[in-house]
Design a protein around this motif. Structure first.
Motif, mmCIF file in Angstrom:
data_model
loop_
_atom_site.group_PDB
_atom_site.id
_atom_site.type_symbol
_atom_site.label_atom_id
_atom_site.label_comp_id
_atom_site.label_asym_id
_atom_site.label_seq_id
_atom_site.Cartn_x
_atom_site.Cartn_y
_atom_site.Cartn_z
ATOM 1 N N ALA A 83 1.038 -0.993 0.146
ATOM 2 C CA ALA A 83 -0.033 -0.472 0.095
ATOM 3 C C ALA A 83 0.794 1.234 0.111
ATOM 4 C CB ALA A 83 -0.999 -0.228 1.227
ATOM 5 N N THR A 84 2.095 1.347 -0.022
ATOM 6 C CA THR A 84 2.973 2.468 -0.456
ATOM 7 C C THR A 84 3.596 2.939 -1.964
ATOM 8 O OG1 THR A 84 3.655 2.060 1.985
ATOM 9 C CG2 THR A 84 5.236 2.959 0.878
ATOM 10 N N ALA A 85 3.230 3.721 -2.296
ATOM 11 C CA ALA A 85 3.860 3.524 -3.277
ATOM 12 C C ALA A 85 5.588 3.855 -3.814
ATOM 13 C CB ALA A 85 3.496 5.494 -4.419
ATOM 14 N N GLY A 86 6.092 3.107 -4.211
ATOM 15 C CA GLY A 86 7.656 3.411 -4.857
ATOM 16 C C GLY A 86 7.861 1.774 -4.212
ATOM 17 N N THR A 87 7.664 1.008 -4.022
ATOM 18 C CA THR A 87 7.733 -0.115 -3.439
ATOM 19 C C THR A 87 8.415 -0.957 -4.285
ATOM 20 O OG1 THR A 87 6.765 0.012 -0.930
ATOM 21 C CG2 THR A 87 7.078 -2.523 -1.840
ATOM 22 N N PRO A 88 9.780 -1.809 -4.790
ATOM 23 C CA PRO A 88 10.091 -2.679 -5.685
ATOM 24 C C PRO A 88 9.476 -4.080 -5.311
ATOM 25 C CG PRO A 88 11.916 -1.921 -4.815
ATOM 26 C CD PRO A 88 10.913 -1.376 -3.520
ATOM 27 N N VAL A 89 8.853 -4.532 -6.222
ATOM 28 C CA VAL A 89 8.447 -6.098 -6.313
ATOM 29 C C VAL A 89 8.571 -6.620 -7.293
ATOM 30 C CG1 VAL A 89 6.275 -5.294 -5.239
ATOM 31 C CG2 VAL A 89 5.735 -4.770 -7.358
ATOM 32 N N GLY A 90 8.395 -8.775 -6.933
ATOM 33 C CA GLY A 90 8.949 -9.149 -7.647
ATOM 34 C C GLY A 90 7.408 -9.914 -7.522
ATOM 35 N N THR A 91 7.287 -10.628 -9.382
ATOM 36 C CA THR A 91 6.415 -11.338 -8.868
ATOM 37 C C THR A 91 5.908 -12.281 -9.896
ATOM 38 O OG1 THR A 91 4.908 -9.418 -11.464
ATOM 39 C CG2 THR A 91 3.904 -9.361 -9.049
ATOM 40 N N VAL A 92 5.003 -13.356 -10.157
ATOM 41 C CA VAL A 92 5.592 -14.372 -10.166
ATOM 42 C C VAL A 92 3.612 -14.939 -10.698
ATOM 43 C CG1 VAL A 92 5.570 -16.886 -10.566
ATOM 44 C CG2 VAL A 92 6.913 -15.531 -8.759
ATOM 45 N N THR A 141 6.447 -27.584 -3.884
ATOM 46 C CA THR A 141 6.219 -26.363 -5.024
ATOM 47 C C THR A 141 6.212 -25.770 -3.426
ATOM 48 O OG1 THR A 141 4.645 -26.879 -6.488
ATOM 49 C CG2 THR A 141 5.223 -24.821 -5.710
ATOM 50 N N PHE A 142 7.083 -24.411 -3.356
ATOM 51 C CA PHE A 142 7.049 -23.182 -2.668
ATOM 52 C C PHE A 142 7.820 -22.106 -3.910
ATOM 53 C CE2 PHE A 142 11.772 -24.491 -2.096
ATOM 54 C CZ PHE A 142 12.387 -23.190 -2.210
ATOM 55 N N PHE A 143 7.579 -20.799 -3.379
ATOM 56 C CA PHE A 143 7.943 -19.625 -4.103
ATOM 57 C C PHE A 143 8.992 -18.683 -2.760
ATOM 58 C CE2 PHE A 143 4.096 -20.812 -5.370
ATOM 59 C CZ PHE A 143 4.121 -20.555 -6.632
ATOM 60 N N ILE A 144 9.423 -18.241 -3.866
ATOM 61 C CA ILE A 144 11.182 -17.640 -3.522
ATOM 62 C C ILE A 144 11.110 -15.757 -3.393
ATOM 63 C CG2 ILE A 144 12.732 -19.052 -4.506
ATOM 64 C CD1 ILE A 144 14.657 -18.684 -2.255
ATOM 65 N N ALA A 145 11.405 -15.032 -2.982
ATOM 66 C CA ALA A 145 10.780 -13.731 -2.873
ATOM 67 C C ALA A 145 12.602 -13.288 -2.469
ATOM 68 C CB ALA A 145 10.346 -13.466 -2.242
ATOM 69 N N THR A 146 13.476 -12.694 -3.619
ATOM 70 C CA THR A 146 14.989 -11.791 -3.291
ATOM 71 C C THR A 146 15.292 -10.607 -3.818
ATOM 72 O OG1 THR A 146 15.350 -13.349 -5.390
ATOM 73 C CG2 THR A 146 15.936 -14.743 -3.214
ATOM 74 N N THR A 147 15.894 -10.424 -3.011
ATOM 75 C CA THR A 147 16.262 -8.820 -3.293
ATOM 76 C C THR A 147 17.725 -8.186 -3.546
ATOM 77 O OG1 THR A 147 16.381 -6.182 -3.234
ATOM 78 C CG2 THR A 147 16.452 -7.761 -0.846
ATOM 79 N N ALA A 148 18.494 -7.660 -4.123
ATOM 80 C CA ALA A 148 19.219 -7.393 -4.825
ATOM 81 C C ALA A 148 19.144 -5.146 -4.819
ATOM 82 C CB ALA A 148 20.417 -7.622 -6.059
ATOM 83 N N GLU A 149 18.802 -4.828 -3.406
ATOM 84 C CA GLU A 149 18.528 -3.536 -3.662
ATOM 85 C C GLU A 149 18.727 -2.809 -4.353
ATOM 86 O OE1 GLU A 149 21.624 -2.524 -0.936
ATOM 87 O OE2 GLU A 149 20.802 -3.340 0.752
ATOM 88 N N ALA A 150 18.982 -2.144 -5.124
ATOM 89 C CA ALA A 150 19.237 -0.846 -6.572
ATOM 90 C C ALA A 150 18.214 -1.666 -7.594
ATOM 91 C CB ALA A 150 20.325 -0.056 -6.555
ATOM 92 N N ASP A 151 19.009 -3.263 -7.682
ATOM 93 C CA ASP A 151 18.313 -3.609 -8.567
ATOM 94 C C ASP A 151 16.957 -4.623 -8.312
ATOM 95 O OD1 ASP A 151 20.972 -3.548 -10.899
ATOM 96 O OD2 ASP A 151 21.939 -4.524 -8.815
ATOM 97 N N GLY A 152 16.372 -4.131 -7.440
ATOM 98 C CA GLY A 152 14.464 -4.563 -7.234
ATOM 99 C C GLY A 152 14.575 -5.559 -6.455
ATOM 100 N N VAL A 153 13.361 -6.210 -6.580
ATOM 101 C CA VAL A 153 13.121 -7.972 -5.868
ATOM 102 C C VAL A 153 12.955 -8.209 -6.962
ATOM 103 C CG1 VAL A 153 11.243 -7.911 -3.751
ATOM 104 C CG2 VAL A 153 12.395 -6.652 -3.602
#
Length: 296
Positions: free
Chosen positions: A96-105, A178-190
């Protein structure tokens, strides 16, 4: 990014495994535009996996559900999502926060197809949108085929929070295919990705430590590359037959064997177990044919 679609972490893993040329070729499939066929696929799906970071810096993967059409492409580089995560979800504030980096599947168990879309969140009336910066498909390897059965009607909400897995939760992890995994590299997003295997492929080493093998894939190593740059990760274990969801946040690292094998070890820091509202229940799986020839 330091080389096309890849940052230094992914490049380091690709070089260590010896697949830089192949990864460079495959990386050309990562684009910024949502094609018509992808847009049509997205609009047919009843769920979306979203990865992001909460206000405390923990990475989580969350499951959003709705009638087909609740996620749709509204332009060549934008998807809109009606609604949001259920009450009590660890990403409720972030989504609910504008600008949040997100990754989706977006994954369809019926057809064993999936699309990944990564970008930045925009708050909208009644939901949110993602300004897409990366979009690409993945092969159907290791996705179990399932058929929808019915929409669950019983109550929903957070069942349990903790910092370690209970005996029942450990059983859930051991039984998972089955599972899903979220990761990040900060400036390179999620980034959010899928992992599949036969039940037992995720080992429970203790109430706070898991491990799983890295099977041969598309040679991009986006997940392992992110973990090289930043160990934070979020795991999502859906129970397809009950609608329960197990979310874990913690830190992970990759172990490289002398025989070329790879194994990820995950340290649990926070646990949220919930029953999902409006959840679609699915059949028992038809396991991926690729699981008979997995490499470790």
């Amino acid at each position: 990014m330091t080389s096309g679609a890849y940052h230094w972490g992914a490049l380091a893993v690709q070089a260590r495994v010896g697949v830089r040329d192949l990864a460079e070729h495959v990386g050309r499939s990562i684009g910024t535009g949502i094609r018509d066929v992808a847009a049509a696929f997205i609009g047919l799906q009843p769920h979306l996996v979203v990865g992001a970071t909460d206000g405390a810096g923990r990475v989580w993967a969350s499951l959003l559900t709705g009638a087909p059409g609740f996620v749709r492409a509204t332009g060549p580089d934008r998807i809109a999502v009606a609604g949001g995560p259920p009450t009590g979800d660890p990403l409720a504030e972030a989504l609910a926060t504008a600008g949040t980096p997100v990754g989706t599947v977006v994954l369809d168990p019926r057809t064993r197809r999936r699309i990944r879309l990564n970008g930045t969140l925009e708050v909208t009336r009644g939901g949110f949108a993602v300004e897409v910066e990366q979009v690409f498909g993945n092969c159907p390897k290791y996705i179990q085929r399932r058929q929808p059965l019915e929409l669950a009607r019983q109550g929903a909400g957070v069942v349990r929070r903790g910092e370690a897995l209970t005996p029942d939760q450990r059983r859930t992890v051991r039984d998972a295919d089955t599972f899903f995994i979220a990761t990040t590299a900060e400036a390179d997003g999620v980034d959010a990705s899928h992992r599949g295997g036969l039940p037992g492929f995720v080992e429970v080493l203790s109430p706070v430590e898991l491990a799983w093998p890295d099977y041969a894939g598309n040679a991009m190593f986006l997940t392992l590359g992110n973990l090289t740059a930043d160990p934070r990760a979020g795991l999502l274990f859906p129970d397809w037959e009950s609608g329960a969801v197990l979310q874990l946040s913690g830190r992970a690292r990759t172990e490289f064997g002398a025989d070329g094998s790879r194994r990820t070890r995950f340290r649990v820091e926070s646990v949220v177990e919930s029953v999902h509202p409006g959840r679609l229940l699915w059949s028992t799986p038809e396991y991926s044919p690729h699981l008979g020839s997995t490499t470790r």
